[in-house]
Design an enzyme around this catalytic site. Structure first.
Site, PDB file in Angstrom:
ATOM      1  N   GLU A  29       0.848  -1.197   0.000  1.00 45.10           N
ATOM      2  CA  GLU A  29       0.000   0.000   0.000  1.00 45.10           C
ATOM      3  C   GLU A  29       0.882   1.246   0.000  1.00 45.10           C
ATOM      4  O   GLU A  29       1.767   1.384   0.851  1.00 45.10           O
ATOM      5  CB  GLU A  29      -0.899  -0.020   1.242  1.00 45.10           C
ATOM      6  CG  GLU A  29      -1.882  -1.189   1.210  1.00 45.10           C
ATOM      7  CD  GLU A  29      -2.325  -1.656   2.599  1.00 45.10           C
ATOM      8  OE1 GLU A  29      -2.104  -0.931   3.577  1.00 45.10           O
ATOM      9  OE2 GLU A  29      -2.876  -2.773   2.677  1.00 45.10           O
ATOM     10  N   GLU A  60      -4.395  -6.683   2.420  1.00 41.67           N
ATOM     11  CA  GLU A  60      -3.185  -7.407   2.817  1.00 41.67           C
ATOM     12  C   GLU A  60      -3.199  -8.853   2.322  1.00 41.67           C
ATOM     13  O   GLU A  60      -2.152  -9.395   1.968  1.00 41.67           O
ATOM     14  CB  GLU A  60      -3.002  -7.358   4.341  1.00 41.67           C
ATOM     15  CG  GLU A  60      -2.524  -6.013   4.871  1.00 41.67           C
ATOM     16  CD  GLU A  60      -3.610  -4.948   4.930  1.00 41.67           C
ATOM     17  OE1 GLU A  60      -4.806  -5.309   4.773  1.00 41.67           O
ATOM     18  OE2 GLU A  60      -3.292  -3.761   5.125  1.00 41.67           O
ATOM     19  N   GLN A  82       2.057  -1.944   5.671  1.00 45.08           N
ATOM     20  CA  GLN A  82       2.273  -0.522   5.979  1.00 45.08           C
ATOM     21  C   GLN A  82       2.647  -0.338   7.452  1.00 45.08           C
ATOM     22  O   GLN A  82       3.541   0.436   7.785  1.00 45.08           O
ATOM     23  CB  GLN A  82       1.017   0.263   5.642  1.00 45.08           C
ATOM     24  CG  GLN A  82       1.253   1.736   5.665  1.00 45.08           C
ATOM     25  CD  GLN A  82       0.234   2.451   4.811  1.00 45.08           C
ATOM     26  OE1 GLN A  82      -0.899   2.664   5.264  1.00 45.08           O
ATOM     27  NE2 GLN A  82       0.589   2.810   3.602  1.00 45.08           N
ATOM     28  N   ASP A  85       1.280  -4.382  12.238  1.00 39.24           N
ATOM     29  CA  ASP A  85       0.013  -4.740  12.887  1.00 39.24           C
ATOM     30  C   ASP A  85      -1.006  -5.298  11.881  1.00 39.24           C
ATOM     31  O   ASP A  85      -1.831  -6.127  12.220  1.00 39.24           O
ATOM     32  CB  ASP A  85      -0.588  -3.508  13.563  1.00 39.24           C
ATOM     33  CG  ASP A  85       0.409  -2.809  14.479  1.00 39.24           C
ATOM     34  OD1 ASP A  85       0.169  -2.786  15.690  1.00 39.24           O
ATOM     35  OD2 ASP A  85       1.450  -2.308  13.982  1.00 39.24           O
ATOM     36  N   PHE A  86      -0.950  -4.789  10.641  1.00 43.53           N
ATOM     37  CA  PHE A  86      -1.957  -5.192   9.644  1.00 43.53           C
ATOM     38  C   PHE A  86      -1.711  -6.600   9.107  1.00 43.53           C
ATOM     39  O   PHE A  86      -2.490  -7.117   8.312  1.00 43.53           O
ATOM     40  CB  PHE A  86      -2.001  -4.185   8.489  1.00 43.53           C
ATOM     41  CG  PHE A  86      -2.221  -2.762   8.934  1.00 43.53           C
ATOM     42  CD1 PHE A  86      -2.941  -2.483  10.092  1.00 43.53           C
ATOM     43  CD2 PHE A  86      -1.698  -1.700   8.217  1.00 43.53           C
ATOM     44  CE1 PHE A  86      -3.132  -1.172  10.521  1.00 43.53           C
ATOM     45  CE2 PHE A  86      -1.889  -0.385   8.638  1.00 43.53           C
ATOM     46  CZ  PHE A  86      -2.603  -0.118   9.791  1.00 43.53           C
ATOM     47  N   HIS A 127      -0.686   0.370  15.889  1.00 42.19           N
ATOM     48  CA  HIS A 127       0.488   0.811  15.127  1.00 42.19           C
ATOM     49  C   HIS A 127       1.765   0.606  15.943  1.00 42.19           C
ATOM     50  O   HIS A 127       2.719   1.345  15.789  1.00 42.19           O
ATOM     51  CB  HIS A 127       0.369   2.286  14.731  1.00 42.19           C
ATOM     52  CG  HIS A 127      -0.724   2.574  13.764  1.00 42.19           C
ATOM     53  ND1 HIS A 127      -2.046   2.585  14.120  1.00 42.19           N
ATOM     54  CD2 HIS A 127      -0.703   2.862  12.433  1.00 42.19           C
ATOM     55  CE1 HIS A 127      -2.791   2.874  13.065  1.00 42.19           C
ATOM     56  NE2 HIS A 127      -2.000   3.052  12.035  1.00 42.19           N
TER      57      HIS A 127
END
Lengths: 324, 337
Positions: A29, A60, A82, A85-86, A127
């Site tokens: 991203e 993702e 990015q 965490d994602f 984050h």
């Protein structure tokens, strides 16, 4: 010679691998025009073109899935999360598709999944996380975390050249705070080798990532009392340099395992268990884990400071252990 | 908006399909059915097959008459009722049976079972049980074709149930945003395990999802092998010529339970009876007999040939060794250079 930041070292490592090997490409991203949320891919779109610097939707699973599919056709994708965490969004692609592929049907998945992890930047619960434990119980993955600019560059290159899926967990607190002079020639840091950051024989602190610096600061404080502390940076959790860990344990007889991820179910438990199983006779005290509190990563500075393992926490644990 | 065709619009030009192609379709459809019959109704009941067995009975036309369009270096990501794809791509019947028997000579050497198999030498990506996960992966293969300027196509298969998964949508969206050379073949057999389609999606057709991705799509009778063949040809040509993804939804019916242990008691009997009359193999046979392209003797000799192939495969697989227990530890990571 100019100093290179940890962040720039990652960028250089990917850049040089893309120059060296046309199969290497990045996707994620905002990695193209914007150059990535933290600018790790800055300038790559202009230099390598949109075929090799692929901006993706906020997907993702698609990012990692596409990386897997491309790797089956011989490509070497570097997928960016990015924020690390994602990565939970693509847990399935990583743990079920990528990790098991070689074992199930012999199809290797040479991909790198990288992204900014860790706290101390007031990023809040989504984050700031350290995700290594989510993946530590999944055979087939490799997991690394560099603590120096040299390792950041050497490990990303090793990860890109690796035949298996590698989770490359960079620590965002270190991005611009850590810098050093790097060799101009090509080099890699082999995955699976720990590094002694400070030698000592009274106490061993086994750690990785940003906590390496907390361990070194604690060692400085303890040195004033005449305590010689060894700091071992494991660098790679999977594969683990078990010999190096056991050597530190056998040499120092007193071991602290330190990490920034939460205590319970963290990688520290695994490290401690290996030491207990294989170096028990050498221990003069319990293996002590120092880690973040068992809570989500809180946002407000006093809360986050309390949550994260601090230098004083390491020193306190060391004094208790040294009393044995 | 892209043109959306419907069943009524897919009028056939079946006179143009050669007799040889029809014979091939019939051969692979029959082979699929017989091999799955042997696995599910004979070997499984004899205890020679452990674990789950999922078959594509009644849906053979979809796997066969689509994958037959694959060219060299195309890639395919099948789902769990696509035996025909493995056969068309040249995976040997011996290795397939050995796979079901958990033998070392099976496609995955005993590491995984039944339809969980793939082989990049045959351009097949192994599916995982997490339905829809193969969609982003197939899109990544298509992305590579596009990056390399290769005029190849990714053939990606899902059941209608898989289209409820987020990964399915992420993969389709990604493919459509990047206009990738990929065809999504949807095998809509109307049941996802016991869940009927009206509890799976609020739209009438899976193809109704396509306009949201600005994707060309059509709905086709999946039990009409020749209609499947033609529609797949259109879709693959579309993708191969650089126009982007294409979705074809094949209406069919799962003439069996979800797996060998499921009696499908939740499916009304009349539905089985209705769809039995639409059997794709019998329909193709009748069409070919009516067209003077096949005789009763021709059917019999094809059946005999297939029985011999399967007998040989079962015999070979049954004599094959099991993996060594220590093989458990091999192949987690790359070994050697």
């Amino acid at each position: 010679m100019a100093l290179t930041t940890y962040l720039e070292a990652i960028r250089q490592g990917i850049w040089e691998e893309m120059e060296r090997d046309e199969r290497v490409f990045v996707l994620g991203e905002d990695v193209g025009v914007y150059g990535g949320a933290f600018k790790v891919t800055k300038g790559m779109l202009d230099h390598f073109g949109p075929e090799r610097v692929v901006d993706t939707p906020i997907s993702e699973s698609a990012i990692v899935g596409a990386a897997i599919g491309a790797s089956y056709l011989g490509m070497r994708p570097v997928a960016e999360m990015q924020f690390i965490d994602f990565i939970s969004c693509c847990f399935d692609q990583i743990t079920n598709f990528a990790a098991k592929s070689r074992y199930r049907w012999g199809a290797g998945v040479p991909i790198v999944i990288r992204g900014p992890s860790g706290g101390n930047t007031h990023g809040g619960p989504f984050h700031s996380q350290n995700v290594e434990s989510y993946f530590y119980n999944t055979p087939g993955l490799k997991i690394v975390q560099p603590s120096t600019a040299y390792d950041a560059k050497g490990l990303i290159k090793a990860a890109i050249r690796d035949e298996d899926p590698v989770l490359y967990l960079e620590h965002k607190y270190l991005y611009r705070r850590i810098k050093e002079e790097l060799p101009s020639e090509d080099f890699v840091v082999p995955i699976g080798e720990a590094a002694v950051r400070r030698e000592g024989s009274d106490l061993g602190i086994i750690t990785y990532g940003a906590m390496v610096y907390n361990a070194l600061d604690a060692a400085d404080i303890l040195a004033k009392d005449g305590v010689e502390t060894e700091v071992l940076d494991v660098r790679s959790l999977q594969p683990l340099d078990e010999n190096a860990i056991l050597e530190t344990a056998m040499k120092t007889n007193k071991v602290i395992v330190l990490h920034e991820a939460c205590l319970t179910g963290g990688a520290g438990g695994e490290l401690a268990a290996r030491i207990a199983e294989k170096a028990f006779d050498f221990l003069d005290g319990p293996i002590i884990r120092v880690a973040a509190k068992d809570t989500p990563v809180p946002f407000s500075p006093p809360l986050e400071e309390y949550f994260l393992p601090q230098v004083d926490d390491v020193v306190d644990a060391a004094r208790k252990l040294l009393a044995y | 908006m892209l043109e959306r065709k419907t069943v009524s619009q897919t009028k056939t030009k079946r006179s143009k399909i050669s007799k040889e192609t029809k014979r091939q379709l019939l051969h692979y459809m029959t082979l699929s059915r017989r091999i799955e019959h042997r696995i599910e109704r004979v070997l499984y009941r004899q205890g020679k097959i452990v674990g789950g067995v999922y078959v594509g009975r009644g849906q053979e036309a979809i796997s066969v008459a689509t994958a037959i369009h694959m060219l060299d270096n195309d890639i395919v990501a099948p789902t769990h009722r696509d035996m025909g794809i493995f056969l068309i791509c040249g995976v040997s019947e011996r290795r397939i049976i050995a796979q079901y028997m958990g033998r070392k000579t099976g496609v995955t050497q005993g590491k995984d079972g039944n339809m969980h198999m793939g082989d990049l030498k045959h351009n097949i990506i192994a599916f995982v049980s997490h339905l829809g996960d193969n969609v982003p992966v197939a899109a990544g293969a298509a992305l590579t074709f596009k990056m390399r300027g290769q005029d190849n196509v990714a053939f990606c298969y899902s059941g209608e149930g898989a289209t409820s998964r987020g990964d399915w949508h992420e993969g389709v969206n990604f493919a459509c945003v990047h206009k990738l050379p990929i065809v999504f073949f949807i095998n809509n057999n109307q049941y996802a395990y016991s869940t009927p389609i009206e509890l799976q999606m609020p739209v009438k057709d899976v193809a109704d999802r396509a306009p949201a991705y600005a994707m060309a799509a059509e709905v086709v009778d999946g039990n009409d092998a020749l209609a499947v063949y033609e529609s797949a040809g259109r879709a693959v040509d579309w993708a191969r010529s650089g126009k982007g993804p294409y979705l074809v939804e094949y209406k069919t019916f799962r003439m069996t339970g979800h797996s060998a242990h499921d009696d499908a008691g939740y499916v009304p009997k009349e539905l089985f009876e209705e769809w039995a009359r639409k059997d794709p193999i019998e329909r193709l046979q009748k069409h070919m007999i009516d067209a003077g392209e096949l005789t009763a003797e021709g059917i019999e000799s094809m059946e005999n040939e297939i029985t011999a192939i399967i007998d040989d495969a079962v015999d070979w697989a049954d004599k094959s060794p099991y993996p060594d227990p220590e093989d458990c530890l091999k192949g987690v990571y790359h070994e050697g250079r």
